[in-house]
Design a protein around this motif. Structure first.
Motif, PDB file in Angstrom:
ATOM      1  N   VAL A 127       0.865  -1.186   0.000  1.00  0.00           N
ATOM      2  CA  VAL A 127       0.000   0.000   0.000  1.00  0.00           C
ATOM      3  C   VAL A 127       0.898   1.232   0.000  1.00  0.00           C
ATOM      4  N   ALA A 128       0.817   2.029  -1.088  1.00  0.00           N
ATOM      5  CA  ALA A 128       1.621   3.265  -1.144  1.00  0.00           C
ATOM      6  C   ALA A 128       0.978   4.306  -0.242  1.00  0.00           C
ATOM      7  N   ARG A 129       1.813   5.161   0.332  1.00  0.00           N
ATOM      8  CA  ARG A 129       1.293   6.241   1.182  1.00  0.00           C
ATOM      9  C   ARG A 129       2.098   7.502   0.929  1.00  0.00           C
ATOM     10  N   GLY A 130       1.370   8.624   0.766  1.00  0.00           N
ATOM     11  CA  GLY A 130       2.025   9.930   0.649  1.00  0.00           C
ATOM     12  C   GLY A 130       2.052  10.564   2.019  1.00  0.00           C
ATOM     13  N   ALA A 131       1.198  11.588   2.216  1.00  0.00           N
ATOM     14  CA  ALA A 131       1.154  12.265   3.509  1.00  0.00           C
ATOM     15  C   ALA A 131       0.063  11.693   4.417  1.00  0.00           C
ATOM     16  N   GLY A 132      -0.750  10.786   3.880  1.00  0.00           N
ATOM     17  CA  GLY A 132      -1.795  10.168   4.707  1.00  0.00           C
ATOM     18  C   GLY A 132      -2.950  11.101   5.028  1.00  0.00           C
ATOM     19  N   THR A 133      -3.205  12.087   4.144  1.00  0.00           N
ATOM     20  CA  THR A 133      -4.339  12.998   4.389  1.00  0.00           C
ATOM     21  C   THR A 133      -5.601  12.550   3.652  1.00  0.00           C
ATOM     22  N   GLY A 134      -5.514  11.449   2.909  1.00  0.00           N
ATOM     23  CA  GLY A 134      -6.662  10.965   2.130  1.00  0.00           C
ATOM     24  C   GLY A 134      -7.887  10.774   3.018  1.00  0.00           C
ATOM     25  N   LEU A 135      -9.061  10.976   2.425  1.00  0.00           N
ATOM     26  CA  LEU A 135     -10.287  10.936   3.226  1.00  0.00           C
ATOM     27  C   LEU A 135     -11.178   9.745   2.886  1.00  0.00           C
TER      28      LEU A 135
ATOM     29  N   PRO B 175      -5.982  21.557  -3.246  1.00  0.00           N
ATOM     30  CA  PRO B 175      -6.806  20.934  -2.206  1.00  0.00           C
ATOM     31  C   PRO B 175      -6.666  21.707  -0.900  1.00  0.00           C
ATOM     32  N   SER B 176      -7.719  21.716  -0.082  1.00  0.00           N
ATOM     33  CA  SER B 176      -7.644  22.456   1.188  1.00  0.00           C
ATOM     34  C   SER B 176      -6.519  21.919   2.063  1.00  0.00           C
ATOM     35  N   SER B 177      -6.110  20.679   1.792  1.00  0.00           N
ATOM     36  CA  SER B 177      -5.039  20.058   2.570  1.00  0.00           C
ATOM     37  C   SER B 177      -3.666  20.364   1.990  1.00  0.00           C
ATOM     38  N   GLN B 178      -3.556  21.358   1.091  1.00  0.00           N
ATOM     39  CA  GLN B 178      -2.339  21.536   0.300  1.00  0.00           C
ATOM     40  C   GLN B 178      -1.083  21.810   1.123  1.00  0.00           C
TER      41      GLN B 178
ATOM     42  N   CYS C  93      -0.603  17.685   2.013  1.00  0.00           N
ATOM     43  CA  CYS C  93      -0.712  16.519   1.130  1.00  0.00           C
ATOM     44  C   CYS C  93       0.403  16.502   0.088  1.00  0.00           C
ATOM     45  N   SER C  94       0.731  15.305  -0.386  1.00  0.00           N
ATOM     46  CA  SER C  94       1.860  15.160  -1.318  1.00  0.00           C
ATOM     47  C   SER C  94       1.350  15.131  -2.757  1.00  0.00           C
ATOM     48  N   ILE C  95       2.245  15.478  -3.685  1.00  0.00           N
ATOM     49  CA  ILE C  95       1.848  15.486  -5.095  1.00  0.00           C
ATOM     50  C   ILE C  95       1.587  14.045  -5.579  1.00  0.00           C
TER      51      ILE C  95
ATOM     52  N   GLY D 117       0.203  11.686  -3.800  1.00  0.00           N
ATOM     53  CA  GLY D 117      -1.171  11.413  -3.353  1.00  0.00           C
ATOM     54  C   GLY D 117      -2.176  12.155  -4.219  1.00  0.00           C
ATOM     55  N   ASN D 118      -1.841  13.388  -4.611  1.00  0.00           N
ATOM     56  CA  ASN D 118      -2.730  14.179  -5.479  1.00  0.00           C
ATOM     57  C   ASN D 118      -2.947  13.463  -6.813  1.00  0.00           C
ATOM     58  N   VAL D 119      -1.851  12.914  -7.368  1.00  0.00           N
ATOM     59  CA  VAL D 119      -1.974  12.193  -8.645  1.00  0.00           C
ATOM     60  C   VAL D 119      -2.846  10.950  -8.437  1.00  0.00           C
TER      61      VAL D 119
ATOM     62  N   ASN E  42      -6.343  12.106  -8.088  1.00  0.00           N
ATOM     63  CA  ASN E  42      -6.787  13.160  -9.024  1.00  0.00           C
ATOM     64  C   ASN E  42      -7.453  14.297  -8.243  1.00  0.00           C
ATOM     65  N   SER E  43      -6.699  14.854  -7.318  1.00  0.00           N
ATOM     66  CA  SER E  43      -7.259  15.818  -6.372  1.00  0.00           C
ATOM     67  C   SER E  43      -7.659  17.132  -7.028  1.00  0.00           C
ATOM     68  N   GLY E  44      -8.624  17.759  -6.380  1.00  0.00           N
ATOM     69  CA  GLY E  44      -9.103  19.063  -6.837  1.00  0.00           C
ATOM     70  C   GLY E  44      -9.068  20.059  -5.701  1.00  0.00           C
ATOM     71  N   GLY E  45      -9.595  21.229  -5.966  1.00  0.00           N
ATOM     72  CA  GLY E  45      -9.641  22.277  -4.947  1.00  0.00           C
ATOM     73  C   GLY E  45     -10.437  23.453  -5.488  1.00  0.00           C
TER      74      GLY E  45
ATOM     75  N   VAL F 142       3.394   2.615  -8.577  1.00  0.00           N
ATOM     76  CA  VAL F 142       3.826   3.597  -7.581  1.00  0.00           C
ATOM     77  C   VAL F 142       4.474   4.773  -8.306  1.00  0.00           C
ATOM     78  N   VAL F 143       3.942   5.956  -8.095  1.00  0.00           N
ATOM     79  CA  VAL F 143       4.445   7.159  -8.771  1.00  0.00           C
ATOM     80  C   VAL F 143       5.735   7.603  -8.084  1.00  0.00           C
ATOM     81  N   THR F 144       6.807   7.750  -8.871  1.00  0.00           N
ATOM     82  CA  THR F 144       8.077   8.185  -8.269  1.00  0.00           C
ATOM     83  C   THR F 144       8.530   9.549  -8.785  1.00  0.00           C
TER      84      THR F 144
HETATM   85  C1  LIG Z   1      -8.565  18.824   5.962  1.00  0.00           C
HETATM   86  C2  LIG Z   1      -8.525  18.126   4.631  1.00  0.00           C
HETATM   87  C3  LIG Z   1      -8.957  18.808   3.510  1.00  0.00           C
HETATM   88  C4  LIG Z   1      -8.930  18.177   2.266  1.00  0.00           C
HETATM   89  N1  LIG Z   1      -9.339  18.889   1.176  1.00  0.00           N
HETATM   90  C5  LIG Z   1      -9.269  18.309  -0.043  1.00  0.00           C
HETATM   91  C6  LIG Z   1      -9.645  19.056  -1.204  1.00  0.00           C
HETATM   92  O1  LIG Z   1     -10.018  20.233  -1.136  1.00  0.00           O
HETATM   93  N2  LIG Z   1      -9.589  18.419  -2.387  1.00  0.00           N
HETATM   94  C7  LIG Z   1      -9.158  17.114  -2.503  1.00  0.00           C
HETATM   95  O2  LIG Z   1      -9.106  16.609  -3.612  1.00  0.00           O
HETATM   96  N3  LIG Z   1      -8.799  16.407  -1.425  1.00  0.00           N
HETATM   97  C8  LIG Z   1      -8.829  16.960  -0.205  1.00  0.00           C
HETATM   98  N4  LIG Z   1      -8.455  16.231   0.896  1.00  0.00           N
HETATM   99  C9  LIG Z   1      -8.065  14.815   0.733  1.00  0.00           C
HETATM  100  C10 LIG Z   1      -6.546  14.553   0.548  1.00  0.00           C
HETATM  101  O3  LIG Z   1      -5.768  15.607   1.073  1.00  0.00           O
HETATM  102  C11 LIG Z   1      -6.194  14.322  -0.921  1.00  0.00           C
HETATM  103  O4  LIG Z   1      -6.836  13.151  -1.387  1.00  0.00           O
HETATM  104  C12 LIG Z   1      -4.693  14.192  -1.189  1.00  0.00           C
HETATM  105  O5  LIG Z   1      -4.430  14.125  -2.557  1.00  0.00           O
HETATM  106  C13 LIG Z   1      -4.060  12.984  -0.526  1.00  0.00           C
HETATM  107  O6  LIG Z   1      -2.666  13.129  -0.615  1.00  0.00           O
HETATM  108  P1  LIG Z   1      -1.714  12.350   0.396  1.00  0.00           P
HETATM  109  O7  LIG Z   1      -0.305  12.640   0.032  1.00  0.00           O
HETATM  110  O8  LIG Z   1      -2.076  12.650   1.785  1.00  0.00           O
HETATM  111  O9  LIG Z   1      -2.073  10.850   0.008  1.00  0.00           O
HETATM  112  P2  LIG Z   1      -2.387   9.608   0.955  1.00  0.00           P
HETATM  113  O10 LIG Z   1      -3.555   9.878   1.809  1.00  0.00           O
HETATM  114  O11 LIG Z   1      -1.141   9.164   1.619  1.00  0.00           O
HETATM  115  O12 LIG Z   1      -2.788   8.528  -0.140  1.00  0.00           O
HETATM  116  C14 LIG Z   1      -3.939   8.700  -0.924  1.00  0.00           C
HETATM  117  C15 LIG Z   1      -3.995   7.597  -1.986  1.00  0.00           C
HETATM  118  O13 LIG Z   1      -2.919   7.763  -2.894  1.00  0.00           O
HETATM  119  C16 LIG Z   1      -2.105   6.604  -2.959  1.00  0.00           C
HETATM  120  N5  LIG Z   1      -0.731   7.092  -3.115  1.00  0.00           N
HETATM  121  C17 LIG Z   1      -0.095   8.008  -2.340  1.00  0.00           C
HETATM  122  N6  LIG Z   1       1.118   8.253  -2.847  1.00  0.00           N
HETATM  123  C18 LIG Z   1       1.252   7.485  -3.953  1.00  0.00           C
HETATM  124  C19 LIG Z   1       2.291   7.294  -4.908  1.00  0.00           C
HETATM  125  N7  LIG Z   1       3.448   7.957  -4.840  1.00  0.00           N
HETATM  126  N8  LIG Z   1       2.080   6.412  -5.913  1.00  0.00           N
HETATM  127  C20 LIG Z   1       0.923   5.731  -6.013  1.00  0.00           C
HETATM  128  N9  LIG Z   1      -0.088   5.871  -5.138  1.00  0.00           N
HETATM  129  C21 LIG Z   1       0.081   6.741  -4.126  1.00  0.00           C
HETATM  130  C22 LIG Z   1      -2.393   5.853  -1.671  1.00  0.00           C
HETATM  131  O14 LIG Z   1      -2.186   4.464  -1.825  1.00  0.00           O
HETATM  132  C23 LIG Z   1      -3.852   6.196  -1.441  1.00  0.00           C
HETATM  133  O15 LIG Z   1      -4.656   5.333  -2.199  1.00  0.00           O
HETATM  134  C24 LIG Z   1      -8.476  16.827   2.154  1.00  0.00           C
HETATM  135  C25 LIG Z   1      -8.032  16.165   3.286  1.00  0.00           C
HETATM  136  C26 LIG Z   1      -8.059  16.788   4.508  1.00  0.00           C
HETATM  137  C27 LIG Z   1      -7.560  16.036   5.706  1.00  0.00           C
END
Ligand SMILES: Cc1cc2nc3c(=O)[nH]c(=O)nc-3n(C[C@H](O)[C@H](O)[C@H](O)COP(=O)(O)OP(=O)(O)OC[C@H]3O[C@@H](n4cnc5c(N)ncnc54)[C@H](O)[C@@H]3O)c2cc1C
Length: 484
Positions: free
Chosen positions: A68-76, A133-136, A139-141, A143-145, A148-151, A204-206
């Motif tokens: 399981v890949a993890r970026g910053a763990g902010t996913g919802l 994203p509000s979590s910008q 959150c990591s790029i 995880g955004n990929v 497909n995060s928005g804001g 896994v995106v590098t």
């Molecule tokens: C307060 C708050 C506000 C938020 N607002 C928004 C918002 O406005 N818009 C929005 O879109 N989201 C929002 N989010 C959700 C979240 O921040 C996004 O989904 C963000 O893109 C997750 O990034 P992350 O690095 O934390 O990923 P993680 O939570 O670590 O992982 C998310 C997913 O990506 C996968 N992943 C992570 N890194 C990689 C990698 N390198 N290669 C392959 N897979 C990977 C993981 O397996 C998991 O499935 C919010 C979250 C919080 C807590």
């Protein structure tokens, strides 16, 4: 291979502190932003280079260990929820901005780079990375990929998929894929789009090459208050219908404005049923013209109060409440559950009334704050996890909201992904043929199903058991599968 054998195998090429397996070291990784669901991983691996990522994947591939890949763990949506028998692969240490090219307006970055860090680095050239994203801040790029995060800015500037041009991805067997191109079009299937939003299921995106956007000369926001949700919903449709694409168009209902006002004192009208924030950006002339037009539309749509930010400080103040909506929910309730669905803009008022009725039915308060311009709802269901049964009730309430989104012609996720949270609703959203296609794509990249198993795409059996399948012209669904 058991946990200890895996640890010693990984430590042949990783330093000891890059392979965690003691309970207290694993604990911080047991959940993502959806903290209602927790699971300890078998081990956590913290590679520092792409080569180390490849080696880890090769070991897991041979030993058939889930990853399981993890970026910053902010996913919802629980996308980064660990697998009990698997490796949690943290990309947090790959956090270098490798190249910033102001002439090409691109940045090449590692996956652990924070979203906001890209804009901070590009600011010296008058550029920024638009998806916000509000979590910008966290959150990591990568995880955004994957999500497909928005804001707020995505209405005008597009989602992640519209703002990246190239990816480096490692497949489960350790192969490097270079996807995308510097030019506008690339031959072959559009793997860049396929990979974006694939929730860590395909690779896994590098490395990510993002587009940078020139910072607008000016931005101004209109704050409009409405007596009823229908007029506010109409105002959104009227703005878009007039050919305006605002830089952001966000709505909050009364419960939200009251909760945030106490917290940030943004000066919102507390009697209004809904508040709309509508931003224009561009050159000073463009902004002046657009703001005049927006004001006119708000008035015509029945706004009871319209204010336009007079300077940057006031613009930020107007936005402060919207940006603080989630923490404000945390102040008035021990727990909250953030849903994420989209609906056609014309259904806004009906769906919001439906949510209100469900709130009464389940006896749980619900704040509504959302990206109105693209119909992306974020109902925040307030509950108390310490009250027996309240989480289960919340989940049922949330599932009903998502069903309502589907019935309105929308989708079960706007930007937070499916993860494990909405996997059952995928059975209602898609037909059997579509789900089979998803499984075929997954199998092409990851035939053994080792990457993020159990997330995003339900098995057909799960859909049969769940019993909530897409009904299309009375077709019998999953006829070959037993019913339970
Ligand atoms: C307060 C708050 C506000 C938020 N607002 C928004 C918002 O406005 N818009 C929005 O879109 N989201 C929002 N989010 C959700 C979240 O921040 C996004 O989904 C963000 O893109 C997750 O990034 P992350 O690095 O934390 O990923 P993680 O939570 O670590 O992982 C998310 C997913 O990506 C996968 N992943 C992570 N890194 C990689 C990698 N390198 N290669 C392959 N897979 C990977 C993981 O397996 C998991 O499935 C919010 C979250 C919080 C807590």
């Amino acid at each position: 291979m058991n946990a200890l054998e895996l640890v010693s195998r990984l430590r042949t090429f990783l330093p000891p502190d890059a392979v965690l397996h003691e309970i207290e070291d694993l604990r911080p990784y047991e959940c993502d932003g959806l903290s209602a669901y927790r699971q300890m991983p078998l081990i956590v691996a913290l590679p520092r280079t792409e080569n180390e990522v490849i080696e880890i994947l090769e070991v897991c591939y041979v030993a058939k260990i889930p990853v399981v890949a993890r970026g910053a763990g902010t996913g919802l949506s629980g996308g980064a929820l660990p697998h009990a028998e698997g490796v949690l692969l943290s990309l947090a240490k790959l956090k270098q901005i490798l190249e910033l090219d102001p002439a090409a307006r691109t940045a090449r970055v590692q996956p652990g780079v924070r979203n906001l860090a890209i804009s901070e680095a590009a600011a010296q050239y008058g550029l920024y990375y638009a998806p916000d994203p509000s979590s910008q801040i966290a959150c990591s790029i990568g995880g955004n990929v994957a999500e497909n995060s928005g804001g707020v800015h995505c209405l005008k500037y597009g989602l992640t998929v519209h703002n990246i041009i190239k990816l480096r991805v490692i497949t489960i067997d350790g192969e490097i894929l270079e996807i995308g191109a510097d030019g506008l079009d690339a031959p072959g299937y559009d793997l860049l789009a396929l990979m974006t939003g694939s929730e860590g299921m395909l690779g896994v995106v590098t490395e990510v090459t993002v587009k940078l956007t020139p910072k607008p000369e000016k931005a101004q926001v209109v704050l409009a208050a409405f007596n009823d949700l229908r007029s506010a919903g109409d105002a959104v449709a009227n703005v878009i219908g007039a050919g305006i694409i605002p830089a952001g168009m966000e709505m909050m209902d009364k419960m939200t404005t009251r909760a945030v006002e106490e917290y940030v004192h943004a000066g919102y009208n507390l009697d209004a049923a809904a508040i709309l924030l509508c931003e224009a950006d561009g050159t000073a002339e463009e902004v002046a013209e657009e703001i005049r037009h927006i004001n006119e539309i708000m008035e015509r749509s029945g706004a009871i109060e319209i204010r336009t930010s007079r300077d940057e400080a006031e613009r930020l103040k107007f936005w402060a409440g919207r940006k603080a909506a989630f923490p404000a929910a945390g102040r008035i309730s021990p727990d909250y559950y953030c849903m994420d669905g989209t609906i056609p803009r014309k259904s806004l008022a009906n769906v919001l009334s439906g949510i209100e009725a469900l709130s009464v039915e389940y006896g749980l308060r619900c704040m509504n704050v959302f990206h109105a311009g693209d119909g992306n709802l974020h109902p925040l269901i307030l509950y108390d996890a310490n009250q027996p049964g309240e989480l289960e009730l919340t989940e049922k309430f949330g599932a009903r909201i998502l069903q309502m989104c589907i019935q309105a012609g929308g989708t079960i996720t706007g930007e937070h992904g499916v993860g494990m949270e909405k996997i059952d609703q995928m059975c209602s959203q898609f037909k059997i043929g579509e789900l089979k296609m998803f499984h075929a794509v997954k199998a092409a990249f990851d035939p053994d199903g080792l990457l993020n198993p159990g997330k995003a795409v339900p098995t057909l059996r799960r859909c049969a058991e769940h019993g909530a399948m897409h009904v299309h012209r009375g077709e019998e669904k999953f006829p070959g599968l037993p019913r339970f």
